[in-house]
Motif scaffolding. Structure first.
Motif, PDB file in Angstrom:
ATOM      1  N   MET A   1       4.491  -1.914  -0.841  1.00 44.37           N
ATOM      2  CA  MET A   1       3.848  -0.838  -1.582  1.00 44.37           C
ATOM      3  C   MET A   1       2.758  -0.237  -0.700  1.00 44.37           C
ATOM      4  O   MET A   1       2.502  -0.710   0.404  1.00 44.37           O
ATOM      5  CB  MET A   1       3.255  -1.356  -2.899  1.00 44.37           C
ATOM      6  N   GLY A   2       2.129   0.843  -1.188  1.00 45.16           N
ATOM      7  CA  GLY A   2       1.056   1.462  -0.437  1.00 45.16           C
ATOM      8  C   GLY A   2      -0.009   0.443  -0.070  1.00 45.16           C
ATOM      9  O   GLY A   2      -0.470  -0.307  -0.922  1.00 45.16           O
ATOM     10  N   GLY A   3      -0.412   0.398   1.185  1.00 44.62           N
ATOM     11  CA  GLY A   3      -1.314  -0.624   1.701  1.00 44.62           C
ATOM     12  C   GLY A   3      -0.589  -1.575   2.629  1.00 44.62           C
ATOM     13  O   GLY A   3      -1.202  -2.242   3.464  1.00 44.62           O
ATOM     14  N   ASN A   4       0.760  -1.635   2.505  1.00 41.77           N
ATOM     15  CA  ASN A   4       1.579  -2.415   3.435  1.00 41.77           C
ATOM     16  C   ASN A   4       1.790  -1.690   4.759  1.00 41.77           C
ATOM     17  O   ASN A   4       2.321  -2.275   5.708  1.00 41.77           O
ATOM     18  CB  ASN A   4       2.952  -2.730   2.846  1.00 41.77           C
ATOM     19  N   SER A   5       1.402  -0.439   4.833  1.00 41.08           N
ATOM     20  CA  SER A   5       1.541   0.287   6.096  1.00 41.08           C
ATOM     21  C   SER A   5       0.910  -0.507   7.230  1.00 41.08           C
ATOM     22  O   SER A   5      -0.226  -0.971   7.126  1.00 41.08           O
ATOM     23  CB  SER A   5       0.855   1.645   6.002  1.00 41.08           C
ATOM     24  N   GLY A   6       1.635  -0.662   8.312  1.00 38.57           N
ATOM     25  CA  GLY A   6       1.139  -1.410   9.457  1.00 38.57           C
ATOM     26  C   GLY A   6       1.489  -2.875   9.445  1.00 38.57           C
ATOM     27  O   GLY A   6       1.224  -3.583  10.425  1.00 38.57           O
TER      28      GLY A   6
ATOM     29  N   GLY B   1       1.435  -8.301   3.635  1.00 37.78           N
ATOM     30  CA  GLY B   1       0.453  -7.236   3.708  1.00 37.78           C
ATOM     31  C   GLY B   1      -0.307  -7.026   2.420  1.00 37.78           C
ATOM     32  O   GLY B   1      -0.223  -7.825   1.476  1.00 37.78           O
ATOM     33  N   TYR B   2      -1.038  -5.914   2.377  1.00 35.81           N
ATOM     34  CA  TYR B   2      -2.028  -5.657   1.330  1.00 35.81           C
ATOM     35  C   TYR B   2      -1.664  -4.448   0.488  1.00 35.81           C
ATOM     36  O   TYR B   2      -2.373  -3.451   0.451  1.00 35.81           O
ATOM     37  CB  TYR B   2      -3.405  -5.494   1.975  1.00 35.81           C
ATOM     38  N   GLY B   3      -0.532  -4.523  -0.193  1.00 31.22           N
ATOM     39  CA  GLY B   3      -0.036  -3.408  -0.974  1.00 31.22           C
ATOM     40  C   GLY B   3      -0.592  -3.330  -2.386  1.00 31.22           C
ATOM     41  O   GLY B   3      -1.105  -4.302  -2.937  1.00 31.22           O
ATOM     42  N   LEU B   4      -0.463  -2.149  -2.950  1.00 36.28           N
ATOM     43  CA  LEU B   4      -0.795  -1.952  -4.362  1.00 36.28           C
ATOM     44  C   LEU B   4       0.088  -2.824  -5.247  1.00 36.28           C
ATOM     45  O   LEU B   4       1.197  -3.185  -4.858  1.00 36.28           O
ATOM     46  CB  LEU B   4      -0.583  -0.490  -4.749  1.00 36.28           C
ATOM     47  N   ASP B   5      -0.400  -3.149  -6.438  1.00 37.73           N
ATOM     48  CA  ASP B   5       0.394  -3.903  -7.400  1.00 37.73           C
ATOM     49  C   ASP B   5       0.068  -3.393  -8.794  1.00 37.73           C
ATOM     50  O   ASP B   5      -1.058  -3.538  -9.278  1.00 37.73           O
ATOM     51  CB  ASP B   5       0.097  -5.402  -7.296  1.00 37.73           C
ATOM     52  N   TYR B   6       1.048  -2.772  -9.442  1.00 31.37           N
ATOM     53  CA  TYR B   6       0.849  -2.221 -10.777  1.00 31.37           C
ATOM     54  C   TYR B   6       1.056  -3.257 -11.877  1.00 31.37           C
ATOM     55  O   TYR B   6       0.753  -3.001 -13.037  1.00 31.37           O
ATOM     56  CB  TYR B   6       1.810  -1.061 -11.014  1.00 31.37           C
ATOM     57  N   ASN B   7       1.579  -4.434 -11.522  1.00 28.45           N
ATOM     58  CA  ASN B   7       1.912  -5.444 -12.520  1.00 28.45           C
ATOM     59  C   ASN B   7       0.841  -6.506 -12.699  1.00 28.45           C
ATOM     60  O   ASN B   7       0.790  -7.165 -13.739  1.00 28.45           O
ATOM     61  CB  ASN B   7       3.230  -6.137 -12.143  1.00 28.45           C
ATOM     62  N   ASP B   8       0.006  -6.698 -11.684  1.00 26.48           N
ATOM     63  CA  ASP B   8      -0.973  -7.782 -11.714  1.00 26.48           C
ATOM     64  C   ASP B   8      -2.230  -7.304 -10.999  1.00 26.48           C
ATOM     65  O   ASP B   8      -2.224  -7.137  -9.776  1.00 26.48           O
ATOM     66  CB  ASP B   8      -0.396  -9.021 -11.043  1.00 26.48           C
ATOM     67  N   ASP B   9      -3.319  -7.082 -11.747  1.00 25.64           N
ATOM     68  CA  ASP B   9      -4.537  -6.543 -11.155  1.00 25.64           C
ATOM     69  C   ASP B   9      -5.102  -7.437 -10.059  1.00 25.64           C
ATOM     70  O   ASP B   9      -5.621  -6.949  -9.059  1.00 25.64           O
ATOM     71  CB  ASP B   9      -5.600  -6.321 -12.237  1.00 25.64           C
TER      72      ASP B   9
END
Length: 253
Positions: free
Chosen positions: A196-201, A156-164
């Protein structure tokens, strides 16, 4: 003066779209997701210029599934997405990989853990006229009940705080099923795949069969343990009926 990072800006915009965006979580001390290019899995946005949203998976030529709490962003499904830019901003694919979601077709419920789902039709591409499932492919849904210890995969398309560049771009990870349970009106499966947020669904695949067994919806992991939660398809009769009904009306060429 406080300067917000690109990831923080993305998080703010995503939360404004999806109320449960901050609920998704990493299981353990490290984020073990890796970039992926699964054409069957799309990013859901509220417009063609959206900045973040949820995840949608094709289950037929036109049918797709996601989470019910993602309803507000189930407008556009974009496939074959590029990595994000150096500031963490999503990059959109070509118009041939962008499809509109039929708003009249969406059957959904935002009923919390175990009762959170959406089933919908994806319209033909307005440039090529092709169905998403024909071009991008689709996964089969199984109504067989998975068991504790089965290895599952979430893409999915989750947030990533480690790699922009990975922020809100497609990533994947595997983990084990921790539990399954059901009661009247809900069915839950917990797991320890990183999200992470964005993986919903995000669809949850049983790794050994590549069949969809659940829909990822809520977090619960931390560096010390815990598990994430999903809606288990096998034990949710209303969801099974919605999936069956959608697939029964697939176009036949």
């Amino acid at each position: 003066m406080l300067v917000k990072s690109a990831a923080a800006v993305a998080l703010f915009s995503l939360i404004s779209i999806s109320s449960n965006a901050s609920d998704k979580s990493i299981c353990g001390r490290t984020d073990d997701r890796v970039p992926s290019t699964d054409a069957k899995v799309a990013r859901a946005l509220d417009s063609r210029t959206g900045t973040g949203g949820c995840t949608v998976t094709m289950i037929g030529r036109t049918c797709a599934i996601s989470a019910g709490h993602c309803k507000s962003v189930l407008k556009i499904a974009e496939f074959n997405t590029p990595m994000s830019d150096s500031r963490g901003r999503i990059q959109h694919p070509g118009v041939e990989d962008v499809y509109e979601i039929d708003q009249e077709s969406i059957v959904y419920r935002n009923g919390g853990v175990g009762n959170d789902y959406a089933v919908m039709k994806v319209l033909p591409n307005n440039v090529t006229g092709a169905y998403a499932g024909d071009i991008q492919g689709h996964y089969n849904v199984t109504f067989d009940r998975p068991v504790k210890g089965d290895v599952i995969r979430i893409t999915g398309y989750g947030l990533d705080y480690n790699d922009d560049e990975r922020n809100l771009a497609q990533q994947t990870h595997t983990g084990e099923i921790m539990s399954t349970s059901s009661r009247s009106g809900s069915a839950t499966m917990t797991h320890v795949a990183d999200t992470m947020g964005g993986n919903s669904g995000s669809s949850i695949l049983k790794e050994s069969t590549s069949e969809i067994v659940a829909i990822h919806t809520h977090g619960g992991c931390s560096s010390r343990g815990g598990s994430n939660s999903s809606t288990l398809i096998a034990d949710h009769q209303i969801l099974k009926d919605a999936i069956t009904a959608c697939l029964a009306t697939e176009p036949q060429d």
